[in-house]
Structure formats: structure tokens, C-alpha cells
Motif scaffolding. Structure first.
Motif, PDB file in Angstrom:
ATOM      1  N   ALA A  14       0.838  -1.193   0.000  1.00 40.65           N
ATOM      2  CA  ALA A  14       0.000   0.000   0.000  1.00 40.65           C
ATOM      3  C   ALA A  14       0.878   1.250   0.000  1.00 40.65           C
ATOM      4  O   ALA A  14       1.890   1.315   0.706  1.00 40.65           O
ATOM      5  N   GLY A  15       0.472   2.221  -0.822  1.00 43.79           N
ATOM      6  CA  GLY A  15       1.256   3.437  -0.967  1.00 43.79           C
ATOM      7  C   GLY A  15       2.247   3.386  -2.107  1.00 43.79           C
ATOM      8  O   GLY A  15       2.812   4.420  -2.484  1.00 43.79           O
ATOM      9  N   LEU A  18       2.624   1.235  -9.477  1.00 43.42           N
ATOM     10  CA  LEU A  18       2.794   0.293 -10.573  1.00 43.42           C
ATOM     11  C   LEU A  18       2.410   0.988 -11.864  1.00 43.42           C
ATOM     12  O   LEU A  18       1.615   1.947 -11.856  1.00 43.42           O
ATOM     13  N   ARG A  19       2.964   0.502 -12.966  1.00 44.59           N
ATOM     14  CA  ARG A  19       2.613   1.047 -14.280  1.00 44.59           C
ATOM     15  C   ARG A  19       2.199  -0.095 -15.194  1.00 44.59           C
ATOM     16  O   ARG A  19       2.983  -1.024 -15.412  1.00 44.59           O
ATOM     17  N   LEU A  20       0.988  -0.004 -15.719  1.00 44.76           N
ATOM     18  CA  LEU A  20       0.498  -0.992 -16.676  1.00 44.76           C
ATOM     19  C   LEU A  20       0.683  -0.468 -18.092  1.00 44.76           C
ATOM     20  O   LEU A  20       0.534   0.735 -18.339  1.00 44.76           O
ATOM     21  N   SER A  21       0.981  -1.378 -18.998  1.00 43.60           N
ATOM     22  CA  SER A  21       1.110  -1.043 -20.410  1.00 43.60           C
ATOM     23  C   SER A  21       0.188  -1.929 -21.232  1.00 43.60           C
ATOM     24  O   SER A  21      -0.055  -3.087 -20.869  1.00 43.60           O
ATOM     25  N   CYS A  22      -0.305  -1.391 -22.338  1.00 47.84           N
ATOM     26  CA  CYS A  22      -1.160  -2.152 -23.251  1.00 47.84           C
ATOM     27  C   CYS A  22      -0.835  -1.712 -24.661  1.00 47.84           C
ATOM     28  O   CYS A  22      -0.915  -0.519 -24.979  1.00 47.84           O
ATOM     29  N   GLY A  65      -6.683  11.588  -9.214  1.00 43.29           N
ATOM     30  CA  GLY A  65      -5.573  12.128  -8.433  1.00 43.29           C
ATOM     31  C   GLY A  65      -4.504  11.105  -8.103  1.00 43.29           C
ATOM     32  O   GLY A  65      -3.426  11.469  -7.629  1.00 43.29           O
ATOM     33  N   ARG A  66      -4.785   9.825  -8.329  1.00 40.60           N
ATOM     34  CA  ARG A  66      -3.803   8.772  -8.043  1.00 40.60           C
ATOM     35  C   ARG A  66      -3.353   8.046  -9.305  1.00 40.60           C
ATOM     36  O   ARG A  66      -2.190   7.648  -9.415  1.00 40.60           O
ATOM     37  N   PHE A  67      -4.270   7.840 -10.236  1.00 39.56           N
ATOM     38  CA  PHE A  67      -3.973   7.124 -11.475  1.00 39.56           C
ATOM     39  C   PHE A  67      -3.924   8.113 -12.640  1.00 39.56           C
ATOM     40  O   PHE A  67      -4.687   9.089 -12.676  1.00 39.56           O
ATOM     41  N   ASN A  73       0.045   7.291 -29.606  1.00 42.93           N
ATOM     42  CA  ASN A  73      -0.644   6.849 -30.828  1.00 42.93           C
ATOM     43  C   ASN A  73       0.318   6.216 -31.833  1.00 42.93           C
ATOM     44  O   ASN A  73      -0.077   5.340 -32.602  1.00 42.93           O
ATOM     45  N   ALA A  74       1.559   6.658 -31.834  1.00 44.84           N
ATOM     46  CA  ALA A  74       2.537   6.092 -32.766  1.00 44.84           C
ATOM     47  C   ALA A  74       2.796   4.614 -32.477  1.00 44.84           C
ATOM     48  O   ALA A  74       3.116   3.845 -33.379  1.00 44.84           O
ATOM     49  N   LYS A  75       2.650   4.242 -31.219  1.00 44.08           N
ATOM     50  CA  LYS A  75       2.872   2.851 -30.816  1.00 44.08           C
ATOM     51  C   LYS A  75       1.566   2.095 -30.588  1.00 44.08           C
ATOM     52  O   LYS A  75       1.590   0.915 -30.234  1.00 44.08           O
ATOM     53  N   ASP A  76       0.432   2.783 -30.774  1.00 40.57           N
ATOM     54  CA  ASP A  76      -0.876   2.182 -30.482  1.00 40.57           C
ATOM     55  C   ASP A  76      -0.875   1.583 -29.079  1.00 40.57           C
ATOM     56  O   ASP A  76      -1.276   0.426 -28.873  1.00 40.57           O
ATOM     57  N   ALA A  77      -0.440   2.397 -28.137  1.00 35.96           N
ATOM     58  CA  ALA A  77      -0.275   1.917 -26.770  1.00 35.96           C
ATOM     59  C   ALA A  77      -0.895   2.877 -25.768  1.00 35.96           C
ATOM     60  O   ALA A  77      -0.964   4.085 -26.008  1.00 35.96           O
ATOM     61  N   ILE A  78      -1.337   2.323 -24.665  1.00 40.38           N
ATOM     62  CA  ILE A  78      -1.749   3.142 -23.532  1.00 40.38           C
ATOM     63  C   ILE A  78      -1.036   2.643 -22.285  1.00 40.38           C
ATOM     64  O   ILE A  78      -0.572   1.503 -22.227  1.00 40.38           O
ATOM     65  N   TYR A  79      -0.995   3.517 -21.307  1.00 40.29           N
ATOM     66  CA  TYR A  79      -0.319   3.214 -20.053  1.00 40.29           C
ATOM     67  C   TYR A  79      -1.210   3.682 -18.903  1.00 40.29           C
ATOM     68  O   TYR A  79      -1.968   4.633 -19.045  1.00 40.29           O
ATOM     69  N   LEU A  80      -1.098   3.010 -17.784  1.00 37.66           N
ATOM     70  CA  LEU A  80      -1.806   3.424 -16.584  1.00 37.66           C
ATOM     71  C   LEU A  80      -0.792   3.512 -15.454  1.00 37.66           C
ATOM     72  O   LEU A  80      -0.312   2.477 -14.966  1.00 37.66           O
ATOM     73  N   GLN A  81      -0.460   4.729 -15.084  1.00 41.16           N
ATOM     74  CA  GLN A  81       0.433   4.949 -13.951  1.00 41.16           C
ATOM     75  C   GLN A  81      -0.425   4.981 -12.695  1.00 41.16           C
ATOM     76  O   GLN A  81      -1.319   5.829 -12.571  1.00 41.16           O
ATOM     77  N   MET A  82      -0.168   4.075 -11.784  1.00 41.83           N
ATOM     78  CA  MET A  82      -0.966   3.955 -10.567  1.00 41.83           C
ATOM     79  C   MET A  82      -0.090   4.277  -9.368  1.00 41.83           C
ATOM     80  O   MET A  82       0.864   3.552  -9.076  1.00 41.83           O
ATOM     81  N   ASN A  83      -0.407   5.372  -8.705  1.00 41.14           N
ATOM     82  CA  ASN A  83       0.331   5.811  -7.528  1.00 41.14           C
ATOM     83  C   ASN A  83      -0.558   5.723  -6.296  1.00 41.14           C
ATOM     84  O   ASN A  83      -1.776   5.633  -6.396  1.00 41.14           O
ATOM     85  N   SER A  84       0.069   5.778  -5.142  1.00 39.60           N
ATOM     86  CA  SER A  84      -0.665   5.731  -3.866  1.00 39.60           C
ATOM     87  C   SER A  84      -1.674   4.586  -3.853  1.00 39.60           C
ATOM     88  O   SER A  84      -2.836   4.763  -3.486  1.00 39.60           O
ATOM     89  N   LEU A  85      -1.205   3.429  -4.246  1.00 38.88           N
ATOM     90  CA  LEU A  85      -2.096   2.281  -4.352  1.00 38.88           C
ATOM     91  C   LEU A  85      -2.636   1.863  -2.996  1.00 38.88           C
ATOM     92  O   LEU A  85      -1.950   1.976  -1.965  1.00 38.88           O
TER      93      LEU A  85
END
Length: 120
Positions: A14-15, A18-22, A65-67, A73-85
Motif C-alpha cells: 500500500a502506498g 505500478l505502471r500498466l502497459s497495453c 488524483g492517483r492514477f 498513438n505512434a505505438k498504439d499503446a496506452i499506459y496506466l500509472q498507478m500511484n498511492s495504491l
């Protein structure tokens, strides 16, 4: 055929962060809205965040405020930065995308998902 490949899940205290990629791959004309959903045990799958091709974003109130969702678009990718989990963020996170195929038909696809576990 369009595929979404995700990476970046795992176990964190907790706290932590993590970073997710797609990343989308395959045969398509364009990828439009892309989203992250999550599903905790015994719960339905819920939207976490969405980003349009132009960069407009929507978040569920519980992660504001946390994510942060971003897109390349050049990579057809998205990311989710997750802080203060928080332990309540523990879930199976899945990427989703709307696309236009080479045949000009619209479609929607899910990735295989990544497990995010937040320990207290």
C-alpha cells in the motif's frame, strides 16, 4: 486480427506504484478509444480510465488524483500509472480498445489482463 498485449501488473505494498502497459497489434486501420477496466473477486468489471485518440480522459472517482492514463498513438499503446495504491485497488486489470478494421468495420477487443495486488 487485432490483439492487445498487457504488461506491468504485480504485487506492491500500500502506498506504492505500478505502471500498466497495453499495446495493440495486428491488422487495423485505427485504434480509437482505449480503456482500462478492473474486476475484483465477486465484483463486476468496472471502468477505471478511458482515453480518446485525441487524448481526452475520463476516470472513475475512486482513482482520480492517483492514477494517470496516457497514450502513444505512434505505438498504439496506452499506459496506466498507478500511484498511492490501496488494498482496494487489488483487481484483475484489463485493457480494452475500439478499433476500425482494414475492412472499415468497427470492433472492440479485450486484452488478457494483468493482476494487481496491493498488500496492506
Amino acid at each position: 486480427q487485432v490483439q492487445l498485449v498487457e504488461s506491468g501488473g504485480g504485487l506492491v505494498q500500500a502506498g506504492g506504484s505500478l505502471r500498466l502497459s497495453c499495446v495493440a497489434s495486428g491488422s487495423f486501420f485505427s485504434i480509437n478509444d482505449m480503456s482500462w477496466y478492473r474486476q475484483a473477486p465477486d465484483n463486476e468489471r468496472d471502468l477505471v480510465a478511458r482515453i480518446t485518440r485525441g487524448g481526452s480522459t475520463v476516470y472513475v472517482d475512486s482513482v482520480k488524483g492517483r492514477f494517470t492514463i496516457t497514450r502513444d498513438n505512434a505505438k498504439d499503446a496506452i499506459y496506466l500509472q498507478m500511484n498511492s495504491l490501496k488494498p482496494g485497488d487489488t483487481a484483475h486489470y484489463s485493457c480494452n480498445a475500439d478499433y476500425i478494421g482494414k475492412d472499415w468495420r468497427t470492433g472492440n477487443i479485450w486484452g488478457q489482463g494483468s493482476q494487481v495486488t496491493v498488500s496492506s
